[in-house]
Motif scaffolding. Structure first.
Motif, mmCIF file in Angstrom:
data_model
loop_
_atom_site.group_PDB
_atom_site.id
_atom_site.type_symbol
_atom_site.label_atom_id
_atom_site.label_comp_id
_atom_site.label_asym_id
_atom_site.label_seq_id
_atom_site.Cartn_x
_atom_site.Cartn_y
_atom_site.Cartn_z
ATOM 1 N N LYS A 1 0.807 -1.228 0.000
ATOM 2 C CA LYS A 1 0.000 0.000 0.000
ATOM 3 C C LYS A 1 0.841 1.279 0.000
ATOM 4 C CE LYS A 1 -4.570 0.101 2.168
ATOM 5 N NZ LYS A 1 -5.227 -0.203 3.427
ATOM 6 N N PRO A 2 1.878 1.368 0.874
ATOM 7 C CA PRO A 2 2.656 2.620 0.909
ATOM 8 C C PRO A 2 3.281 2.964 -0.441
ATOM 9 C CG PRO A 2 3.242 1.206 2.758
ATOM 10 C CD PRO A 2 2.345 0.405 1.876
ATOM 11 N N VAL A 3 3.630 1.932 -1.243
ATOM 12 C CA VAL A 3 4.231 2.210 -2.555
ATOM 13 C C VAL A 3 3.183 2.874 -3.450
ATOM 14 C CG1 VAL A 3 5.395 1.231 -4.564
ATOM 15 C CG2 VAL A 3 5.716 0.194 -2.324
ATOM 16 N N PHE A 4 1.969 2.303 -3.459
ATOM 17 C CA PHE A 4 0.917 2.841 -4.321
ATOM 18 C C PHE A 4 0.524 4.248 -3.879
ATOM 19 C CE2 PHE A 4 -0.250 -1.851 -4.393
ATOM 20 C CZ PHE A 4 0.547 -2.090 -5.495
ATOM 21 N N LEU A 5 0.495 4.460 -2.547
ATOM 22 C CA LEU A 5 0.085 5.762 -2.029
ATOM 23 C C LEU A 5 1.189 6.798 -2.177
ATOM 24 C CD1 LEU A 5 -1.674 4.501 1.207
ATOM 25 C CD2 LEU A 5 -2.807 5.656 -0.687
ATOM 26 N N GLY A 6 2.408 6.302 -2.518
ATOM 27 C CA GLY A 6 3.536 7.231 -2.641
ATOM 28 C C GLY A 6 4.080 7.641 -1.294
ATOM 29 N N THR A 7 3.676 6.918 -0.223
ATOM 30 C CA THR A 7 4.136 7.303 1.115
ATOM 31 C C THR A 7 5.246 6.382 1.617
ATOM 32 O OG1 THR A 7 2.482 5.891 2.145
ATOM 33 C CG2 THR A 7 1.841 8.153 1.742
ATOM 34 N N VAL A 8 5.741 5.492 0.741
ATOM 35 C CA VAL A 8 6.754 4.534 1.191
ATOM 36 C C VAL A 8 8.002 5.277 1.657
ATOM 37 C CG1 VAL A 8 7.756 4.213 -1.121
ATOM 38 C CG2 VAL A 8 7.998 2.416 0.580
ATOM 39 N N HIS A 9 8.618 4.746 2.710
ATOM 40 C CA HIS A 9 9.795 5.395 3.270
ATOM 41 C C HIS A 9 10.935 5.309 2.255
ATOM 42 C CE1 HIS A 9 12.993 6.522 5.922
ATOM 43 N NE2 HIS A 9 12.140 6.709 6.905
ATOM 44 N N PRO A 10 11.488 6.479 1.848
ATOM 45 C CA PRO A 10 12.499 6.450 0.783
ATOM 46 C C PRO A 10 13.704 5.561 1.097
ATOM 47 C CG PRO A 10 11.804 8.702 1.221
ATOM 48 C CD PRO A 10 11.188 7.852 2.287
ATOM 49 N N ARG A 11 13.984 5.321 2.396
ATOM 50 C CA ARG A 11 15.171 4.515 2.716
ATOM 51 C C ARG A 11 14.834 3.051 2.971
ATOM 52 N NH1 ARG A 11 17.131 9.098 5.877
ATOM 53 N NH2 ARG A 11 16.302 8.112 7.738
ATOM 54 N N SER A 12 13.543 2.694 2.834
ATOM 55 C CA SER A 12 13.172 1.315 3.170
ATOM 56 C C SER A 12 13.534 0.374 2.025
ATOM 57 C CB SER A 12 11.674 1.225 3.453
ATOM 58 O OG SER A 12 10.974 1.471 2.255
ATOM 59 N N GLU A 13 13.611 -0.908 2.366
ATOM 60 C CA GLU A 13 13.884 -1.981 1.405
ATOM 61 C C GLU A 13 12.858 -1.909 0.265
ATOM 62 O OE1 GLU A 13 15.687 -5.589 0.071
ATOM 63 O OE2 GLU A 13 16.367 -4.147 1.593
ATOM 64 N N LEU A 14 11.591 -1.676 0.646
ATOM 65 C CA LEU A 14 10.489 -1.680 -0.316
ATOM 66 C C LEU A 14 10.644 -0.586 -1.373
ATOM 67 C CD1 LEU A 14 7.986 -3.327 -0.784
ATOM 68 C CD2 LEU A 14 6.712 -1.821 0.734
#
Length: 958
Positions: A49-62
């Motif tokens: 979900k965070p990837v689609f919402l654009g809220t994924v943590h820039p430093r995370s593995e994902l």
């Protein structure tokens, strides 16, 4: 030979990993991490979900992943996707299923996604092409969305004949994550089980068992805003999902998921465990006695129970735990009532389930014994209340007047006291041709919800009807009715496996109390207070909520009197009871306390003592308790303070409590003479009347040691005078989180805390929100120069601010995040303002060059917002003071923005507000402002007329 399910799963993962460079990720646990709105992970996309919402943590593995493949464990039961009651009735619904998926995060899009899917199905799995049908999105004029022709043309190029391509509407071929968020058109691949050269296009999406959807490819290209409109996403994503069970059914040439090797070993194990007829796969009327339905229910539910318990979701009393408890009880019912299996069948299936799923999900192999014993314990508890409930229903039905409804209060007590599922009560009554009085039942449920929602402080007034009045008290004393012996409430011990065992209790009814008077007998259906000679029920006192539970007449297992609350009046314990049948003084009863609620109260009361100790330890010895209230759900604690409690202090308090929990300290309790207790140095007590002798509760230090002359032991631990019920050791508490802290009045603070699973959940949510805030903060620092980007970030900060304010999480963390979010909101506002001024300056510069020094500038200009347009107008007038300006800006939505300013030299004849109104009226819009500046908007259809009007109006005034 048909491929085994394990090979089918492995082939999918291998295809995307090896042929198409996808990164293979393990399945997430079925308990959603830090998303309190979701009971279970119910789709492969939850963790992305965070990837689609654009809220994924820039430093995370994902954030580094571009293409991903996985097989996700999913549970759909309770909540939006509620499949529970359908499971077993047909051959396709499940509570647990596996979702195969491949994902692109801003990498490939429609072309590659469709061709990979076609290659896998037709070349790797070798499904005949003529059996496959493809649907695509047919557009929606109300949303301004056109037909997804791009998708249709891709499939045609891949060789799908036009006769196998079907457009469908929003309902079938447009996928949304929720009311808001990423969404987009999807394309589905359907399979025709019959084949044989026929064209089955007419059966697609018509609910036919012959033609089933097997794969859904979602193209995320829009975001649904809170206002309901759709905006294009900055990055396009692909999210596909294919149910493993359905795919295996197709590849093994079966017509039912239950005929594949994902289920047959479990169905065989059920047959072995209960004897009786084998599974034949019958449904509906053909399934006489519902035996095959029961096979399917038990096989499905056994898989769900194993997967959930292995992932740390145990049957319980709220949220996902409650849903799992319902699943377990539904399985037990089908085992015992339909399959006539001996107890223990359900747990005996665990090794078989692990054989089927263990290779794909190694976490299942870790503690199979624990999974079995949790299932067995829950089954035993349910079977005993099932037997009890059945007897109560039988008896009630025998005593009912003909052609009346089943009494709601009996049903309510079965539901509330024995944890009897409602659907089960309905079923049992249906078998007897009787209906439940459901209107009265709903009323009782509503009343219960109201009672729970009331403020705990209001609770003290609540039971006022059951507080003995002065005359009744005097009468009891003059009749020499002995006061209630309530010492059995302290009669509990720790069993060998660390579980609490509460001693049984029998008592005699001494007197009944109703309508402010003492009575020897109360009729059926009446609400009354019951006074017993002894009780193990805890009456509300010392800030601890009263116990709930029920009484049963001695030797009669078919009648149950619910106890709703318990009060102490002048030494007499009054139990608030609904009399299901006549109740008389002299009756002998057995007492059953709701042990789950009691244990939760004990945990939270001990937690209140630890909190009191920790607050003194951190804030200093002059911290005094001002009040507390303990319920099964949470604890509230008021104390005096010099000033607001800091985030560091809140963290330290939690740490002190956690150290005590981790040491699993013993809670020592004893009754001692009041005078002796008062001499203890460091004793905690509140200004209350204490009985003599009084109970002392001491943490980690035996009461004798605390009482010895000159002992300083109580200075360094928690020693309180307290009549409450406590844990015997602190370890069961697991954790304590302070979820709120506020000043009640000057110098008095109130904290609210939760323990155990709730505390763990609060921490998990806190960590996830901290990640989200950190993610916004990093993206904000990247300093985007696009106004829509910064506005999106600003909106995200606003939404996060609301979530952080209203979610149960550690208070110290809430305060920290609120400080960060406030600063981020300021940064965003400043950045937007700065970018707007910059953009306005550029536009003003080019307009000045175009119209150099004319007294009138009327033009159209691209602008992202009304505030930018206004800034352009202001800057033009600043740079050329004698000029009057009116600008129009057409927007993508079909709206036209208007802004104008009139030169001071032209006042008062020429008014900006009138000018804007005249112009916007031509575009069927509105405007407003002052004589110097004004703004408005209208419709693009009238824009040319509006420009002509602007010139004519200005010339008539100049």
């Amino acid at each position: 030979a048909v491929p085994a399910a394990g090979h089918v799963r492995a082939a999918f993962l291998r295809f995307f990993e090896q042929r198409h460079g996808h990164r293979r990720l393990p399945s997430a646990p079925v308990r959603p991490r830090g998303d309190p709105r979701l009971l279970f992970v119910n789709a492969g996309m939850n963790q992305f979900k965070p990837v689609f919402l654009g809220t994924v943590h820039p430093r995370s593995e994902l954030a580094r992943q571009r293409r991903v493949v996985n097989c996700q464990k999913c549970v759909r039961a309770g909540g939006k996707h509620n499949d529970l009651e359908d499971v077993g009735r047909d051959t396709s619904h499940h509570t647990f299923f596996e979702m195969l998926g491949n994902w692109s995060f801003g990498d490939y899009f429609k072309e590659e996604a469709c061709s990979m899917a076609w290659e896998l199905l037709t070349e790797v799995y070798k499904i005949p092409k003529d059996r496959l049908y493809v649907t695509y999105f047919g557009g929606d004029s109300s949303l301004g969305l056109s037909v997804d022709e791009e998708c249709r043309d891709i499939w045609l190029r891949l060789g799908v004949p036009a006769s196998h391509m079907l457009p469908f509407s929003l309902k079938d071929n447009f996928w949304e994550m929720g009311d808001t968020g990423p969404c987009g058109p999807c394309t589905e691949i359907h399979y025709d089980h019959v084949g044989g050269g026929r064209n089955a296009a007419a059966l697609v999406n018509q609910g036919s068992p012959d033609v089933v959807e097997i794969w859904n490819l979602v193209f995320m290209q829009y975001n649904r805003e809170v206002e309901g409109n759709l905006l294009p996403l900055p990055q396009h994503h692909v999210d596909t999902g294919m149910g493993l069970e359905r795919l295996v059914t197709v590849l093994q040439n079966k017509r039912s998921n239950y005929d594949t090797d994902l289920f047959t070993p479990i169905l065989d194990a059920i047959h072995k465990g209960c004897g009786g007829p084998r599974y034949q796969g019958l449904v509906g009327r053909a399934d006489t006695g519902g035996v095959d339905t029961a096979y399917r229910v038990v096989a499905d539910h056994a898989r769900t129970l194993c997967v959930c318990i292995a992932d740390g979701v145990y049957p319980g009393f709220s949220g996902a735990e409650l849903v799992l408890r319902r699943i377990l009880r539904r399985a037990v019912r089908f085992c015992s009532e339909v399959l006539h299996a001996p107890p223990g069948l359900l747990a005996s299936l665990v090794p078989t389930v692990v054989d089927v799923l263990g290779d794909a999900y190694p976490e299942l192999r870790k503690n199979t014994d624990q999974v079995s014993s949790i299932i067995n314990e829950n089954e035993a508890a349910f079977l005993s209340s099932l037997a009890r409930g059945r007897r109560i229903i039988e008896r009630t039905v025998q005593h009912m007047e003909p052609s009346t409804d089943f009494p709601a209060e009996v049903a309510w007590s079965l539901y509330g006291n024995l944890g009897f599922p409602l659907d089960l009560i309905d079923l049992m009554l249906e078998e007897k041709g009787i209906r439940l009085d459901s209107a009265a039942f709903d009323e009782l449920a509503l009343e219960d919800a109201r009672r729970k929602a009331r403020d705990p402080q209001a609770g003290e007034l609540e039971g006022a009807d059951w507080h003995l009045d002065v005359h009744s008290l005097a009468q009891l004393q003059s009749n020499n009715v002995p006061i209630t012996d309530d010492s059995p409430k302290y009669a509990y011990t720790l069993g060998q496996r660390g579980q609490y065992e509460f001693s049984p209790c029998q008592a005699t009814v001494l007197m009944l109390y109703r309508n402010q008077s003492l009575q020897k007998e109360v009729g059926a259906g009446q609400h009354c207070g019951v006074i017993l000679d002894r009780t193990n029920f805890y009456a509300e006192q010392g800030g601890q909520a009263s116990d709930r539970g029920y009484l049963m007449p001695l030797g009669q297992q078919d009648m149950l009197f619910p106890v709703e609350s318990v009060h102490l009046c002048g030494g007499y314990v009054v139990h608030e009871v609904t009399a299901v049948e006549t109740l008389r003084a002299g009756d002998q009863v057995q007492l059953f306390v709701d042990e789950t609620q009691r244990l939760a109260c004990m945990t939270n009361h001990t937690a209140a003592h630890l909190l009191n100790f920790a607050l003194r330890h951190v804030l200093g010895d002059n911290t005094e308790q001002r009040g507390s209230h303990v319920t099964a759900e949470r604890l509230r604690f008021d104390f005096n303070t010099k000033g607001p409690v800091t985030t560091e202090q809140l963290q330290q308090v939690e740490q002190v409590v956690q150290e005590v929990i981790n040491r699993n300290e013993v809670m020592h309790m004893a009754e001692v003479p009041l005078a002796l207790a008062r001499r203890v140095q460091g004793l905690r007590s509140v200004d209350e009347e204490y009985p003599d002798p009084v109970r002392i509760v001491s943490l980690g230090v035996p009461v004798e040691s605390v009482l010895t002359h000159d002992s300083k032991a109580a200075m360094h631990t928690s020693v309180e005078l307290c009549c409450g019920t406590h844990l015997l050791q602190t370890g069961v508490m697991e954790d304590l989180a302070i979820i709120s802290e506020r000043q009640l009045a000057k110098g008095i603070s109130r904290v609210v805390a939760v323990t155990g699973e709730q505390a763990k959940q609060a921490r998990e949510v806190g960590q996830c929100l901290a990640m989200e805030v950190d993610s916004v903060s990093i993206r904000m620092k990247q300093g985007s120069t696009s106004i829509p980007d910064v506005q999106r970030l600003s909106k995200e900060v606003g939404q996060l601010t609301q979530v952080v304010a209203n979610t149960a999480m550690p208070q110290w963390q809430r305060k920290e995040l609120q400080t960060t979010l406030k600063a981020l909101q300021r940064t965003a506002n400043t950045a937007i303002k700065k970018l707007e001024i910059q953009q306005a300056a550029e536009k003003a510069h080019s307009l000045l060059a175009k119209h150099c020094n004319q007294p009138l500038i009327i033009d159209t200009v691209p602008a992202d917002s009304a505030s930018i347009l206004m800034k352009v107008v202001n800057q033009l007038c600043d740079k050329s003071p004698g000029t009057s300006v009116l600008l129009l800006s057409p927007q993508a939505s079909g709206e036209v923005l208007c802004a104008c300013q009139v030169s001071k030299n032209c006042l008062p004849i020429f008014s900006a507000a009138d000018w804007a109104t005249a112009v916007c009226t031509q575009m069927e819009g509105k405007a407003g402002g002052s004589c110097v500046v004004a703004k408005g908007s209208g419709n693009a259809k009238g824009m040319q007329r509006a420009l002509t009007t602007a010139v004519e109006f200005a010339q008539s005034k100049l």
